[in-house]
Design an enzyme around this catalytic site. Structure first.
Site, PDB file in Angstrom:
ATOM      1  N   LYS A 126      32.125  73.636  33.677  1.00 62.52           N
ATOM      2  CA  LYS A 126      32.758  72.339  33.039  1.00 62.52           C
ATOM      3  C   LYS A 126      32.155  71.219  32.877  1.00 62.52           C
ATOM      4  O   LYS A 126      31.361  70.917  33.818  1.00 62.52           O
ATOM      5  CB  LYS A 126      34.395  71.959  34.100  1.00 62.52           C
ATOM      6  CG  LYS A 126      35.266  70.971  33.291  1.00 62.52           C
ATOM      7  CD  LYS A 126      36.332  70.747  34.324  1.00 62.52           C
ATOM      8  CE  LYS A 126      37.245  69.801  33.747  1.00 62.52           C
ATOM      9  NZ  LYS A 126      38.487  69.740  34.798  1.00 62.52           N
ATOM     10  N   SER A 149      42.749  70.408  32.296  1.00 58.81           N
ATOM     11  CA  SER A 149      41.397  69.951  31.554  1.00 58.81           C
ATOM     12  C   SER A 149      40.252  70.878  31.664  1.00 58.81           C
ATOM     13  O   SER A 149      39.289  70.702  30.927  1.00 58.81           O
ATOM     14  CB  SER A 149      41.131  68.432  32.098  1.00 58.81           C
ATOM     15  OG  SER A 149      40.628  68.612  33.485  1.00 58.81           O
ATOM     16  N   SER A 192      44.651  71.013  36.605  1.00 61.68           N
ATOM     17  CA  SER A 192      43.468  71.252  35.613  1.00 61.68           C
ATOM     18  C   SER A 192      42.880  72.524  35.578  1.00 61.68           C
ATOM     19  O   SER A 192      42.101  72.915  35.022  1.00 61.68           O
ATOM     20  CB  SER A 192      42.452  70.139  35.636  1.00 61.68           C
ATOM     21  OG  SER A 192      43.047  68.879  35.000  1.00 61.68           O
TER      22      SER A 192
END
Length: 557
Positions: free
Chosen positions: A190, A262, A286
């Site tokens: 990420k 996310s 997330s």
């Protein structure tokens, strides 16, 4: 509280329990403080407010001094969150990590099938040199280039670095220096984890060209294990949602739908077979949410399990880092490489991860949130089928409930800590560069948080202490419990208390989108938690289902 129009002379704001003015030449007045106290539901008398003015003006001067001190996002507050209940002790003796090596793994006749092999399968192919790390890396790079633009899941391909690392892995393996199941295996992270020489954009326009020239601890540990970093993956801007500065990340099951967030790119890339595993983060859903939207298996570890050094901070007391992969065992393999203290993140505990064959999932005490499973919702049948499958396998499910304390109200924690983490962004006005500018987007959340008193923030943390203690009492008779993944109260409570969870696929909705079930473990109980999730996945084939990659027949919204 009903919002009312507030006319504040000198643009009075409330921050950290004190009042500030942008027009410093305007003096604070009782009238200003009367208006300001209505925002936070107080009712001091005029005389009491008048007595505070000199102290508040002194605070203003302090703010101006403190704001001149440079505070990068990487600097944590001196207050350290402790998720451990009074009287709780965790295991200290470390045993050998064990994963069974698969037998007679062969390259598939159809090379595309390689995209959905598990980590043990890929590791065996690389170990036995049926495929080189360089070949495998080029295979996944090709898929990332082919499908990544449609899914909008990649911020940066680290191709040059990846090929260097793959060739090094091949040399080491040929020389008999095999490091384990991650050696020579490609992965992505990420894009809030820093990497040398490559951008770390945090998914946000104000930081789109940012370079933090160091490897985050998680990145370094995976590379030390022989891993090959091939991509930085998208996240919703500043770790919210699936909208980033370059677009909106899509679920490979239906590219008209977002992948949620996310950890949007991490889940989408793994689900689409663009990577065997990726690293995500969770503050309040997330990892769970995009794993559900994309049909992947995700591990959110106990708070304080994995170093966040080199990771963007949103909420110092709630941020957690974990893997997103094909199976619970894949998550265990990755987690084994990244957990534990690094001497850089003071929040990390030195607790062992004893995942091995000695754990008998059938002997674990298993609970379930009876009231949540009793609710009617569109895919309730999938969740009830999960419960029945476990009962059929001889697992006794004990009904439990969560503490009866306000939990959602405690999420102001994220607003306050996020506003502090991005204080400069708000005060400079650069928050206007963020793509999302609606009422529930970060710019407005950060501004609103300036009106949350420090006293109320600390009171919330005291309630959080009660939540931690009561959660310990609720879980004293179970090792693992099940919750529908949609159960927002469970998601909120366990993120606040720091409990680990594994989310795994358990079917599909009528519209073809995947569903998941959530397993929650005791603090630092990832070994038992992952073993039980693996046990469930061994009885079902949900984790072996893959999306149709013919995206050309679909249109994005």
């Amino acid at each position: 509280m009903k919002k009312s129009k507030i006319a504040l002379l000198g643009a009075v704001c409330f921050a950290s329990g004190a009042f500030i003015t942008k027009v410093t030449e305007d003096k604070l007045t009782v009238a200003m403080l009367q208006d300001a106290q209505r925002v936070i539901g107080l009712n001091f008398t005029d005389a009491q407010l008048d007595s505070t003015i000199s102290e508040l003006e002194s605070f203003q001067e302090n703010y101006e001094v403190l704001r001149k001190q440079e505070l990068p996002n990487s600097v944590a507050p001196a207050l350290v969150f402790n998720p451990i209940p009074v009287g709780y002790t965790f295991e200290t003796e470390k045993s050998t990590f064990e994963v069974e090596r698969p037998q007679q793994v062969k390259l598939p006749k159809k090379r595309e099938d390689l995209a959905f092999y598990t980590l043990p399968q890929l590791a065996e192919l690389v170990r036995t040199q049926q495929i080189s790390s360089e070949e495998l890396t080029k295979f996944y790079l090709s898929r990332l280039k082919k499908y990544g633009p449609t899914l909008e899941c990649v911020t940066t391909l680290t191709e040059e670095l990846a090929l260097q690392q793959a060739r090094k892995a091949d040399q080491e393996i040929k020389a008999g220096k095999y490091k384990g199941m991650l050696h020579g295996i490609p992965f992505g992270v990420k894009d809030l984890l820093s990497t040398r020489k490559y951008k770390t954009t945090w998914g946000a326009m104000p930081y789109k060209d940012q370079v933090i020239d160091e490897d985050a601890t998680v990145v370094q540990r995976l590379q030390d294990a022989g891993g090959v970093l091939v991509a930085k993956l998208t996240l919703g801007a500043l770790a919210m949602g699936d909208v980033w500065n370059g677009g909106k990340t899509r679920s490979p099951w239906d590219i008209t739908k977002g992948s949620s967030g996310s950890s949007a790119g991490s889940a989408a890339a793994v689900a689409a077979g663009l990577l065997p595993y990726a690293i995500g983060t969770e503050t309040l859903g997330s990892i769970v949410s995009p794993s559900t939207a994309c049909g992947t298996t995700g591990l959110r570890p106990t708070f304080g399990r994995v170093s966040r050094h080199g990771a963007m901070a949103l909420s110092w007391s709630m941020d957690k880092i974990g893997p997103i992969a094909r199976s619970a065992e894949d998550c265990a393999i990755v987690f084994n490489a990244i957990y534990g203290p690094d001497g850089k993140d003071q929040f990390v505990y030195d607790a062992p991860f004893n995942y091995n064959q000695s754990i008998n999932p059938k002997k674990l005490r298993v609970g379930y949130l009876k009231d949540d499973f009793a609710k009617e919702y569109g895919f309730a049948g999938n969740d009830k089928a999960t419960l029945q499958a476990l009962r059929n396998a001889g697992v006794e499910l004990v009904p439990i409930s969560l503490p009866d304390l306000p939990a959602r109200e405690l999420t102001l924690t994220i607003s306050v800590e996020g506003a502090a983490a991005f204080d400069e962004l708000s005060r400079s006005g650069r928050d206007s560069l963020l793509v999302a500018q609606h009422k529930n987007a970060w710019p407005n959340i950060f501004r609103s948080a300036r009106f949350i008193p420090a006293v109320e923030y600390l009171q919330a943390q005291r309630v959080r202490t009660l939540l931690i203690q009561q959660m310990q009492e609720k879980l004293k008779d179970v090792d693992v419990y099940l919750s529908p993944s949609f159960a927002s109260n469970n998601l909120v409570v366990t993120n606040l208390t720091g409990h680990p969870c594994v989310v795994v696929p358990n079917g599909f909705q009528k519209n073809g989108m995947p569903t998941t079930i959530t397993f929650i473990g005791k603090l630092f109980g990832e070994a038992e938690l992952l073993s039980f999730a693996r046990f469930y996945q061994g009885m079902t084939s949900h984790d072996e289902q893959h999306p149709n990659m013919n995206f050309n027949k679909k249109k994005r919204s």
